[in-house]
Design an enzyme around this catalytic site. Sequence first.
Site, short mmCIF file in Angstrom:
data_model
loop_
_atom_site.label_atom_id
_atom_site.label_comp_id
_atom_site.label_asym_id
_atom_site.label_seq_id
_atom_site.Cartn_x
_atom_site.Cartn_y
_atom_site.Cartn_z
N GLU A 133 -9.38 113.25 -3.76
CA GLU A 133 -9.43 113.27 -5.04
C GLU A 133 -9.48 111.81 -5.74
O GLU A 133 -9.68 111.69 -6.68
CB GLU A 133 -8.17 114.14 -5.86
CG GLU A 133 -8.05 115.54 -4.96
CD GLU A 133 -8.02 116.66 -6.13
OE1 GLU A 133 -8.03 116.41 -7.05
OE2 GLU A 133 -7.85 117.67 -5.65
N ASN A 134 -9.38 110.85 -4.94
CA ASN A 134 -9.16 109.71 -5.49
C ASN A 134 -9.85 108.73 -4.49
O ASN A 134 -9.70 108.65 -3.28
CB ASN A 134 -7.71 108.81 -5.83
CG ASN A 134 -7.27 109.67 -6.77
OD1 ASN A 134 -7.42 109.71 -7.96
ND2 ASN A 134 -6.26 110.68 -6.63
#
Length: 296
Positions: free
Chosen positions: A148-149
């Site tokens: 997610e990052n």
Amino acid sequence: MKTKFHLVLLHVIAVVLSFQQFSDGKVMMEYIGATGRPVTFDPVPIDDGVDFHFILSFAIDADASGNPQNGNFSPYWASTLTPDAVSSIKARHPNVKALASLSGWSLGGTVLRWYTPANPNLWISNAFSSLKSIITTYHLDGIDIDYENFPRHNESFGYCIGELITMLKNQSVITVATIAPFYITVLPYIDLFNRYGDVIDYVNHQFYTDKVKTPQGYLKAFQLRVEQFDKEKVLPAYEVNGRGIQGDAFFDALALLQRNGFDVNGVMIYSADASASDNYYYEKRSQAFLLNSTSV
Ligand SMILES: *[C@@H]1O[C@H](CO)[C@@H](O)[C@H](O)[C@H]1NC(C)=O
Ligand SMILES: *[C@@H]1O[C@H](CO)[C@@H](O)[C@H](O)[C@H]1NC(C)=O
Ligand SMILES: *[C@@H]1O[C@H](CO)[C@@H](O)[C@H](O)[C@H]1NC(C)=O
């Protein structure tokens, strides 16, 4: 003896045929185990007519303090989701598969991110062996990708994850692979999908992050995501007690997708941890919707 054997054989063939006919490619994706609550598979309603995928959240390339381990993954989902629990739910429901989702947002207080491995092939090899061990221990069928990052330079993501999925499938460690982009992270996932789409079965795009609250907005977001990925593989998604479209408007959105010519091949729900509080309303209605649309 011979007749009885033949009868048994016919019965087996009939069951296999009816099962294939029933499932008709409709799939339910259910994340479970991310919150640390003592969740179990048992109360989740599972309809025989869909392929039901539990996505165990999460397997993480980090030690317990969140330090990266160069591709050595460990399971961090709820400790109630044991290997025995997985084999028992699969024994009771032959249409159930279980996947390990990779990464997720954070571990304890540490935000997790994709990082460029010093040696990408070593990362792939470590990831392959650690995941193979988890998959074997827990009787899993696949992996879901939920980084997610990302750093600005994330070119290594497509290569490492694409090769990892390819190897796991090639060695028959897994049969299913899914990816879970959200609106900010869609670029590295498009790169992955463009290069390795053949080994990716479904796109669990997190539509609840697209900031749409209405069926019309949902339709627009869906039209964009199927252009970026593949219209046969993108599944609509719902976050229980969460962001994006909420309540029965979600089912209006599914109907609107259909009226606009999209096959709704499945639904992704995040997550079983939250659904216990409403007695799995969205899981029940989603499966009813999928089965209803099978017959038309
Ligand atoms: C990933 O890499 C691409 C291409 O270098 C870049 O445009 C993008 O901002 C990076 N990060 C994310 C989260 O997309
Ligand atoms: C695995 O890869 C080898 C070599 O490329 C190929 O011959 C074989 O068919 C593949 N097996 C599977 C199950 O994909
Ligand atoms: C099933 O499909 C019919 C015809 O499209 C529709 O009228 C009905 O509301 C649907 N039921 C559910 C549970 O989705």
